[in-house]
Design a protein around this motif. Structure first.
Motif, mmCIF file in Angstrom:
data_model
loop_
_atom_site.group_PDB
_atom_site.id
_atom_site.type_symbol
_atom_site.label_atom_id
_atom_site.label_comp_id
_atom_site.label_asym_id
_atom_site.label_seq_id
_atom_site.Cartn_x
_atom_site.Cartn_y
_atom_site.Cartn_z
ATOM 1 N N LEU A 197 2.507 13.866 -6.769
ATOM 2 C CA LEU A 197 3.943 14.048 -6.952
ATOM 3 C C LEU A 197 4.524 12.878 -7.739
ATOM 4 C CD1 LEU A 197 6.540 15.606 -6.471
ATOM 5 C CD2 LEU A 197 6.779 14.416 -4.278
ATOM 6 N N ALA A 198 4.059 11.675 -7.455
ATOM 7 C CA ALA A 198 4.548 10.500 -8.180
ATOM 8 C C ALA A 198 4.311 10.643 -9.679
ATOM 9 C CB ALA A 198 3.865 9.238 -7.653
ATOM 10 N N ALA A 199 3.176 11.237 -10.048
ATOM 11 C CA ALA A 199 2.872 11.421 -11.471
ATOM 12 C C ALA A 199 3.893 12.322 -12.146
ATOM 13 C CB ALA A 199 1.462 11.997 -11.629
ATOM 14 N N THR A 200 4.389 13.321 -11.434
ATOM 15 C CA THR A 200 5.390 14.221 -12.020
ATOM 16 C C THR A 200 6.756 13.562 -12.103
ATOM 17 O OG1 THR A 200 6.144 15.246 -9.935
ATOM 18 C CG2 THR A 200 4.153 16.146 -10.954
ATOM 19 N N MET A 201 6.946 12.478 -11.375
ATOM 20 C CA MET A 201 8.227 11.776 -11.339
ATOM 21 C C MET A 201 8.252 10.592 -12.299
ATOM 22 S SD MET A 201 8.577 11.886 -7.174
ATOM 23 C CE MET A 201 9.931 10.707 -7.068
ATOM 24 N N GLY A 202 7.191 10.438 -13.081
ATOM 25 C CA GLY A 202 7.134 9.333 -14.030
ATOM 26 C C GLY A 202 6.764 8.007 -13.401
ATOM 27 N N LEU A 203 6.268 8.038 -12.171
ATOM 28 C CA LEU A 203 5.875 6.814 -11.488
ATOM 29 C C LEU A 203 4.381 6.576 -11.646
ATOM 30 C CD1 LEU A 203 7.890 7.238 -8.158
ATOM 31 C CD2 LEU A 203 8.505 5.832 -10.139
ATOM 32 N N GLY A 204 3.990 5.330 -11.538
ATOM 33 C CA GLY A 204 2.586 4.983 -11.592
ATOM 34 C C GLY A 204 2.056 4.694 -10.203
ATOM 35 N N THR A 205 0.782 4.965 -9.983
ATOM 36 C CA THR A 205 0.139 4.695 -8.703
ATOM 37 C C THR A 205 -1.247 4.110 -8.932
ATOM 38 O OG1 THR A 205 -0.835 6.910 -8.568
ATOM 39 C CG2 THR A 205 1.342 6.618 -7.559
ATOM 40 N N CYS A 206 -1.737 3.418 -7.928
ATOM 41 C CA CYS A 206 -3.112 2.932 -7.948
ATOM 42 C C CYS A 206 -3.545 2.739 -6.500
ATOM 43 C CB CYS A 206 -3.220 1.610 -8.709
ATOM 44 S SG CYS A 206 -4.929 1.033 -8.927
ATOM 45 N N TRP A 207 -4.726 3.228 -6.186
ATOM 46 C CA TRP A 207 -5.220 3.102 -4.818
ATOM 47 C C TRP A 207 -5.492 1.638 -4.499
ATOM 48 C CZ3 TRP A 207 -6.179 7.174 -1.300
ATOM 49 C CH2 TRP A 207 -5.825 8.433 -1.790
ATOM 50 N N ALA A 208 -4.946 1.182 -3.379
ATOM 51 C CA ALA A 208 -5.094 -0.217 -2.969
ATOM 52 C C ALA A 208 -6.326 -0.357 -2.080
ATOM 53 C CB ALA A 208 -3.836 -0.697 -2.248
ATOM 54 N N GLY A 209 -7.487 -0.136 -2.664
ATOM 55 C CA GLY A 209 -8.721 -0.167 -1.904
ATOM 56 C C GLY A 209 -9.049 -1.531 -1.330
ATOM 57 N N LEU A 210 -8.696 -2.591 -2.060
ATOM 58 C CA LEU A 210 -8.979 -3.932 -1.566
ATOM 59 C C LEU A 210 -8.151 -4.242 -0.322
ATOM 60 C CD1 LEU A 210 -9.181 -5.884 -4.946
ATOM 61 C CD2 LEU A 210 -11.080 -5.175 -3.468
ATOM 62 N N VAL A 211 -6.907 -3.784 -0.317
ATOM 63 C CA VAL A 211 -6.043 -3.986 0.849
ATOM 64 C C VAL A 211 -6.582 -3.203 2.038
ATOM 65 C CG1 VAL A 211 -3.723 -3.651 1.800
ATOM 66 C CG2 VAL A 211 -4.009 -4.424 -0.564
ATOM 67 N N THR A 212 -6.994 -1.963 1.796
ATOM 68 C CA THR A 212 -7.539 -1.135 2.874
ATOM 69 C C THR A 212 -8.785 -1.775 3.468
ATOM 70 O OG1 THR A 212 -6.684 0.867 1.803
ATOM 71 C CG2 THR A 212 -8.407 1.154 3.453
ATOM 72 N N ALA A 213 -9.677 -2.257 2.609
ATOM 73 C CA ALA A 213 -10.896 -2.900 3.093
ATOM 74 C C ALA A 213 -10.586 -4.188 3.842
ATOM 75 C CB ALA A 213 -11.835 -3.176 1.921
ATOM 76 N N ALA A 214 -9.662 -4.973 3.316
ATOM 77 C CA ALA A 214 -9.306 -6.231 3.972
ATOM 78 C C ALA A 214 -8.692 -5.998 5.338
ATOM 79 C CB ALA A 214 -8.346 -7.023 3.089
ATOM 80 N N SER A 215 -7.961 -4.902 5.490
ATOM 81 C CA SER A 215 -7.294 -4.621 6.761
ATOM 82 C C SER A 215 -8.295 -4.402 7.894
ATOM 83 C CB SER A 215 -6.396 -3.390 6.631
ATOM 84 O OG SER A 215 -7.162 -2.190 6.534
ATOM 85 N N LYS A 216 -9.518 -4.026 7.543
ATOM 86 C CA LYS A 216 -10.547 -3.784 8.554
ATOM 87 C C LYS A 216 -11.254 -5.070 8.967
ATOM 88 C CE LYS A 216 -11.311 0.847 6.632
ATOM 89 N NZ LYS A 216 -10.384 1.472 7.582
ATOM 90 N N ALA A 217 -11.099 -6.117 8.162
ATOM 91 C CA ALA A 217 -11.793 -7.375 8.434
ATOM 92 C C ALA A 217 -10.852 -8.517 8.798
ATOM 93 C CB ALA A 217 -12.625 -7.778 7.215
ATOM 94 N N VAL A 218 -9.558 -8.358 8.487
ATOM 95 C CA VAL A 218 -8.588 -9.434 8.728
ATOM 96 C C VAL A 218 -7.505 -8.923 9.676
ATOM 97 C CG1 VAL A 218 -7.006 -11.082 7.651
ATOM 98 C CG2 VAL A 218 -9.020 -10.267 6.386
ATOM 99 N N PRO A 219 -7.628 -9.178 10.970
ATOM 100 C CA PRO A 219 -6.635 -8.689 11.937
ATOM 101 C C PRO A 219 -5.205 -9.125 11.618
ATOM 102 C CG PRO A 219 -8.585 -9.497 13.072
ATOM 103 C CD PRO A 219 -8.739 -9.890 11.628
ATOM 104 N N ASP A 220 -5.052 -10.324 11.047
ATOM 105 C CA ASP A 220 -3.705 -10.823 10.738
ATOM 106 C C ASP A 220 -3.005 -9.986 9.680
ATOM 107 O OD1 ASP A 220 -4.068 -12.834 12.556
ATOM 108 O OD2 ASP A 220 -4.485 -14.400 11.073
ATOM 109 N N LEU A 221 -3.768 -9.199 8.918
ATOM 110 C CA LEU A 221 -3.168 -8.392 7.866
ATOM 111 C C LEU A 221 -2.457 -7.158 8.425
ATOM 112 C CD1 LEU A 221 -2.695 -7.846 4.859
ATOM 113 C CD2 LEU A 221 -5.001 -6.868 4.735
ATOM 114 N N LEU A 222 -2.915 -6.660 9.564
ATOM 115 C CA LEU A 222 -2.354 -5.428 10.106
ATOM 116 C C LEU A 222 -0.852 -5.515 10.390
ATOM 117 C CD1 LEU A 222 -5.270 -4.254 12.434
ATOM 118 C CD2 LEU A 222 -4.607 -3.338 10.208
ATOM 119 N N PRO A 223 -0.365 -6.548 11.090
ATOM 120 C CA PRO A 223 1.084 -6.617 11.306
ATOM 121 C C PRO A 223 1.880 -6.793 10.017
ATOM 122 C CG PRO A 223 0.004 -8.603 12.124
ATOM 123 C CD PRO A 223 -1.073 -7.620 11.813
#
Length: 260
Positions: A197-223
């Motif tokens: 949907l963002a693509a049809t609205m002229g917005l750009g997106t990118c999957w934040a895979g590094l953030v997702t991976a870090a969230s599983k290893a860095v508890p302080d990132l979750l809050p």
């Protein structure tokens, strides 16, 4: 749970066929009725109400009054294909923030994505605060610093490049219960809805895979990501106004298919 207007019902059996949990029965030419214990097993998908052509059926768990008609204006196969093959990940964003109205529209559509057994256990965090985004970058980079395989990201960051969020002005994070087996899959589907949907609205997106991976290893990132205790990240995407426009569709490998 289920009530039928016998005057409107044409006994077509569509509701019986549509129910994924087999909670509706119809004997001969009788009016459909729910089976014993149906209310405890209903997944609230709403299909029984949605397929009835005469509006004869109501479900107390998904009241007919809460439905709205399926839009007639939808993209044809060619338009949909053009959208899918032309979508590109944006890795350079302008400083212009995405409006609250646009973000709410994206969330409104993403929340309607399919979930396992219609469980709807996903929750969202939409981060726009610049200081919080900086903290996401900081903690994700600290996590990568201990991984030699990602040393090139750390080096790029030292040179001033935002390798974590690509200078996006918003980060959408989807999360679900830590003991829910389908958080990652449900989250991926929901983020894909949002991305298209963002693509049809002229917005750009990118999957934040590094953030997702870090969230599983860095508890302080979750809050920092707004993920409560007892929950896990199902995925995240950057959102913003893209700095670049892609004029060509890059080549990709041919599909590897086994026909059986």
């Amino acid at each position: 749970m289920i009530t039928i207007d016998a005057q409107k019902c044409v006994r077509d059996g569509f509701c019986v066929q549509a129910c994924p949990a087999n909670l509706i029965r119809m004997d001969g030419g009788s009016v459909p009725e729910e089976i014993d214990g149906a209310a405890d097993r209903c997944i609230r998908c709403g299909h029984c109400v949605a397929v009835c052509p005469t509006n004869a059926l109501d479900n107390a768990l998904t009241p007919a009054g809460d439905y709205f008609p399926t839009p007639e204006k939808r993209p044809d196969a060619e338009a949909m294909e053009n959208l899918l093959v032309s979508r590109r990940s944006a890795r350079s964003f302008r400083k212009k923030p995405v409006s609250r109205e646009q973000l709410e529209r994206l969330l409104e559509t993403a929340r309607r994505s399919p979930t396992a057994s219609n469980s709807q256990k996903l929750s969202w965090t939409m981060i726009q605060d610049a200081q919080r985004l900086d903290r996401v970058r900081e903690l994700s980079l600290e996590w990568m610093g201990g991984d030699p395989a990602r040393s090139h990201y750390v080096e790029s960051a030292r040179q001033g490049r935002d390798v974590i969020l690509r200078n996006a002005t918003a980060l959408a994070v989807v999360h679900g219960p830590a003991d829910y087996a389908w958080t990652a899959i449900d989250g991926t589907i929901a983020l894909t809805y949002m991305e298209l949907l963002a693509a049809t609205m002229g917005l750009g997106t990118c999957w934040a895979g590094l953030v997702t991976a870090a969230s599983k290893a860095v508890p302080d990132l979750l809050p920092v990501l707004g993920v409560p205790e007892g929950s896990q990240v199902g995925g995240a995407i950057m959102l913003g106004h893209p700095r670049l426009k892609h004029l060509l569709i890059p080549p990709r490998n041919a599909a590897r298919v086994t026909w059986l």
